[in-house]
Write a protein that holds these residues in place. Sequence first.
Motif, mmCIF file in Angstrom:
data_model
loop_
_atom_site.group_PDB
_atom_site.id
_atom_site.type_symbol
_atom_site.label_atom_id
_atom_site.label_comp_id
_atom_site.label_asym_id
_atom_site.label_seq_id
_atom_site.Cartn_x
_atom_site.Cartn_y
_atom_site.Cartn_z
ATOM 1 N N MET A 9 44.877 47.655 53.834
ATOM 2 C CA MET A 9 44.828 46.728 54.968
ATOM 3 C C MET A 9 43.825 45.606 54.708
ATOM 4 O O MET A 9 44.090 44.445 54.993
ATOM 5 C CB MET A 9 44.468 47.475 56.250
ATOM 6 N N ALA A 10 42.657 45.975 54.184
ATOM 7 C CA ALA A 10 41.607 44.980 53.944
ATOM 8 C C ALA A 10 42.059 43.933 52.945
ATOM 9 O O ALA A 10 41.713 42.752 53.063
ATOM 10 C CB ALA A 10 40.335 45.678 53.451
ATOM 11 N N ASP A 11 42.860 44.359 51.980
ATOM 12 C CA ASP A 11 43.284 43.434 50.912
ATOM 13 C C ASP A 11 44.313 42.407 51.387
ATOM 14 O O ASP A 11 44.592 41.451 50.665
ATOM 15 C CB ASP A 11 43.871 44.227 49.730
ATOM 16 N N GLY B 46 45.042 35.495 64.953
ATOM 17 C CA GLY B 46 44.757 34.404 64.023
ATOM 18 C C GLY B 46 43.521 33.627 64.419
ATOM 19 O O GLY B 46 42.889 32.993 63.576
ATOM 20 N N PRO C 203 50.290 31.340 60.777
ATOM 21 C CA PRO C 203 50.587 32.780 60.814
ATOM 22 C C PRO C 203 49.304 33.605 60.965
ATOM 23 O O PRO C 203 48.204 33.109 60.704
ATOM 24 C CB PRO C 203 51.230 33.060 59.449
ATOM 25 N N SER C 204 49.464 34.838 61.393
ATOM 26 C CA SER C 204 48.308 35.735 61.515
ATOM 27 C C SER C 204 48.715 37.142 61.110
ATOM 28 O O SER C 204 49.894 37.471 61.074
ATOM 29 C CB SER C 204 47.778 35.727 62.943
ATOM 30 N N PHE C 205 47.719 37.949 60.803
ATOM 31 C CA PHE C 205 47.956 39.356 60.457
ATOM 32 C C PHE C 205 47.062 40.235 61.315
ATOM 33 O O PHE C 205 45.838 40.112 61.257
ATOM 34 C CB PHE C 205 47.650 39.618 58.974
ATOM 35 N N ASP C 206 47.659 41.091 62.126
ATOM 36 C CA ASP C 206 46.873 41.985 62.976
ATOM 37 C C ASP C 206 47.295 43.437 62.811
ATOM 38 O O ASP C 206 48.481 43.755 62.824
ATOM 39 C CB ASP C 206 47.040 41.600 64.454
ATOM 40 N N ILE C 207 46.278 44.293 62.699
ATOM 41 C CA ILE C 207 46.540 45.735 62.772
ATOM 42 C C ILE C 207 46.504 46.072 64.271
ATOM 43 O O ILE C 207 45.474 45.928 64.924
ATOM 44 C CB ILE C 207 45.477 46.531 61.993
ATOM 45 N N LYS D 149 38.022 46.487 56.626
ATOM 46 C CA LYS D 149 37.273 45.756 55.597
ATOM 47 C C LYS D 149 35.920 46.414 55.339
ATOM 48 O O LYS D 149 35.534 46.619 54.190
ATOM 49 C CB LYS D 149 37.052 44.303 56.025
ATOM 50 N N THR E 191 44.150 40.307 53.874
ATOM 51 C CA THR E 191 43.557 39.012 54.210
ATOM 52 C C THR E 191 42.309 38.792 53.343
ATOM 53 O O THR E 191 41.670 39.754 52.917
ATOM 54 C CB THR E 191 43.144 38.935 55.698
ATOM 55 N N ASP E 192 41.987 37.527 53.114
ATOM 56 C CA ASP E 192 40.807 37.243 52.305
ATOM 57 C C ASP E 192 39.665 36.706 53.179
ATOM 58 O O ASP E 192 39.795 36.644 54.410
ATOM 59 C CB ASP E 192 41.149 36.286 51.151
ATOM 60 N N GLY F 250 39.040 32.914 61.934
ATOM 61 C CA GLY F 250 40.444 32.651 61.644
ATOM 62 C C GLY F 250 40.560 31.861 60.367
ATOM 63 O O GLY F 250 39.565 31.627 59.664
ATOM 64 N N GLU F 251 41.762 31.414 60.086
ATOM 65 C CA GLU F 251 42.042 30.759 58.822
ATOM 66 C C GLU F 251 41.210 29.496 58.644
ATOM 67 O O GLU F 251 41.166 28.626 59.518
ATOM 68 C CB GLU F 251 43.539 30.415 58.751
ATOM 69 N N ALA G 61 36.591 49.617 53.477
ATOM 70 C CA ALA G 61 37.102 49.396 52.115
ATOM 71 C C ALA G 61 35.977 48.981 51.179
ATOM 72 O O ALA G 61 35.955 49.349 50.005
ATOM 73 C CB ALA G 61 38.197 48.338 52.137
ATOM 74 N N ASN H 71 40.124 40.701 64.725
ATOM 75 C CA ASN H 71 40.677 41.967 65.188
ATOM 76 C C ASN H 71 39.747 43.091 64.721
ATOM 77 O O ASN H 71 39.507 43.240 63.520
ATOM 78 C CB ASN H 71 42.075 42.112 64.566
ATOM 79 N N LYS I 44 41.715 50.230 52.480
ATOM 80 C CA LYS I 44 41.718 49.302 51.342
ATOM 81 C C LYS I 44 42.990 48.456 51.348
ATOM 82 O O LYS I 44 42.930 47.233 51.169
ATOM 83 C CB LYS I 44 41.646 50.077 50.018
ATOM 84 N N ASN J 129 41.073 45.259 61.893
ATOM 85 C CA ASN J 129 41.018 44.559 60.602
ATOM 86 C C ASN J 129 39.593 44.616 60.042
ATOM 87 O O ASN J 129 39.385 44.889 58.861
ATOM 88 C CB ASN J 129 41.416 43.080 60.755
#
Lengths: 451, 451
Positions: B230-232, A217, B295-299, A228, B234-235, B281-282, A231, A221, B228, A224
Amino acid sequence: MSVKSYIESNKDRFLEELFSLIRIPSISAKHENKPDMLTCAQRWTEVLLSSGADKAEVMPTKGNPVVYAEKMVSPNAPTVLVYAHYDVMPAEPLELWKSEPFEPVIRDGRIWARGADDDKGQGMIQVKGFETAIKEGLLQCNVKFIFEGEEEIGSPSLEDFCREHKELLKADVILVSDTSMVSAETPSLTTGLRGLAYWEIEVTGPNRDLHSGHFGGAVANPINVLCKLMADITDVDGRITIPGFYDDVEDVSPAEREMIAQIPFDEEKYKKAIGVDALFGEKGYSTLERNSCRPSFDICGIWGGYTGEGSKTVLPSKAYAKVSTRLVPHQDHAKISQMFEEYIARVTPPYVKVKVTPSHGGQGYVCPIDLPAYQAAEKAVGIAFGKKPLAVRRGGSIPIISTFEQVLGIKTVLMGFGLEQNAIHSPNESQELDIFFKGIESVAEFYRLYK
Amino acid sequence: MSVKSYIESNKDRFLEELFSLIRIPSISAKHENKPDMLTCAQRWTEVLLSSGADKAEVMPTKGNPVVYAEKMVSPNAPTVLVYAHYDVMPAEPLELWKSEPFEPVIRDGRIWARGADDDKGQGMIQVKGFETAIKEGLLQCNVKFIFEGEEEIGSPSLEDFCREHKELLKADVILVSDTSMVSAETPSLTTGLRGLAYWEIEVTGPNRDLHSGHFGGAVANPINVLCKLMADITDVDGRITIPGFYDDVEDVSPAEREMIAQIPFDEEKYKKAIGVDALFGEKGYSTLERNSCRPSFDICGIWGGYTGEGSKTVLPSKAYAKVSTRLVPHQDHAKISQMFEEYIARVTPPYVKVKVTPSHGGQGYVCPIDLPAYQAAEKAVGIAFGKKPLAVRRGGSIPIISTFEQVLGIKTVLMGFGLEQNAIHSPNESQELDIFFKGIESVAEFYRLYK
């Protein structure tokens, strides 16, 4: 004896000679198979000599050696230069093979092995067609052979080899068996090929793998980011978004679209054969246009982070991809390669580093159908298969074809006998016995006609 | 003898006992290490008995066994349940270790090995603090120990074990050393943890690897599609786009933001330590908020296609990823897990099949700072480190903490002695000797205070 009966009475020997080559795992992409490259090249010289070549030798290059052979019938006769490659693709994933990749077996009327088609099988079609032509007294032209050992890694040494041996390789036309036909029922000759550009991409985030709980966060990453970047290269319409990418693409002409539409093609069968419910490609083009006359972008491999058993909550340091674009004639692979590198550099966000390493590339190719050798090939295949072959453009790349044109100034006739179901580059590569022998017959008939 | 001098005169033995545990490669994620799990559990029982436990035993679960031990001083005294885990993360990538991961060495005042911190080192801090308290006559409460062997794979058996042994595990508070402090100079106690949801994703395109020349452009490439998808997620603002994902997220309160802003934090040093030029980050949150309260999103891992040496022009059949989200208190991991699965099913294009397999998950946690055990821990750490510890929320997940609360009805005090530079889950995990001994002192002082 006729061509057909000579082939019939020598079938078993032809296969044994092919098998002796297949058993040598000449995988050019792998260091561990380096010694197999020379062994395979040497075995080809033996086969070429016993098939009727006056001389055959292994010639060094800066990479894997080249096999050169020749039979000169007359200084006044035209000369054909036969090109094939003795290297093969890696066999992975090994667990999917039904029999050993390098121990050929015959099952259901087919030869199963890595290289059964691409390109040991097709190379053998050329050599045994040549032998048949000699034994039947049909040969009226000089024949030279050049078999390289680096086609599957982009022929990095062949251009230099051609420049150094221009005189030796002098010929009127090049004959290549390394392409496919539309189907067993619809023989065809390839009159166009796509070009290729290939890169390896390395994305580096933090200097070590991080705990995704403590850093997730707050730190980008690299996987990630790689997703992107990848994609963004294509859009929802299946078009490549890199600015300038389509600049040199010549649109498919109405005449060519009409010819393509005549190729027998059953989209339902095609989907069923590869096991997909739907196809996806560039909007506004048919499947056969998309895979032959239009560029494409494929991620050929991707890896990064924890890929083992179970789960690991890691924010990895690095992520990698191997990516390629197929190009169409007039797109220059070097220009595209640089365009891609510059594009990635431009869109790389500040929180990662991205390294793009260009790998092999090659130009597309178009063969004029009024070439005497093309016309001989068309008739020869027509005799062997009982049907005039269609002239079609194919989606694959043989970068060396355009190099031959540039360096040696010689046009190539692509007389290939592969079939889609042969699964080249995949597990369980195979070749139909019937096509193998019809291919040999086609080559023998070619030598009857070309003079 | 004082606490400090008892520790001083037993230093070498404490380390030897820790090393004997580290040498057992108890990697829970790997089948091949299955026998090491029991060996490690048994070794812990020996260490616990020799450290002062009345009894210690290895108890079966449906997965790896649990180590249980206890020392009961009086039925009227309060009871502390000490939790740690004896399993460790895989050590890969092995080539990046400067010394063997399972052969601990002391270098530059630190212990270097997998598990030096997480969690063998911290587990040993608890056990040797307990021993010191007994030997110094400080212990006034009952102590129970439960060390599990599946924390790094999400504690799949511990919930059932707790349900089956509620009476045995009865206690007033749980003490856990498996978290980090802000820094060696700024001791801290963890009062919040993030939750976790983890999935493996399998994207299937064609039924076999295809030649990217013959099929590229006409058939969807599962790696392209995976990227695609995975990329979608997060913005551009670093927010997770899955509809409903933030529904249960409680925004960081102004009071908490103020406290977080007081934590000594040098963003330039942080970037330098992990080797990045910029953070990401956010939008709208600081780094310390992003990695603890948001929260976070990691591959965590990705793979597919050809990943070997050289290049292979393949359109692969499959692509995979292991992905995780860190969740904040109030987000339910089971709800998020289902939301994710439904989201992926909804956005999967018709030309591929996607299988989402949920892996382990866990809820976030908040510890009230007026808990008597928290206050004892705060004083104890203050004595050992010479400074009152800060109360901070951390970004990692210990899913079992919220399970303890739900199943056993007991709150947990997170008295952890890790440091960011210990590189847990990474190559070259380490633990500072000085902190290790101060940790032991803190635990001994805790027992002096908690009654």
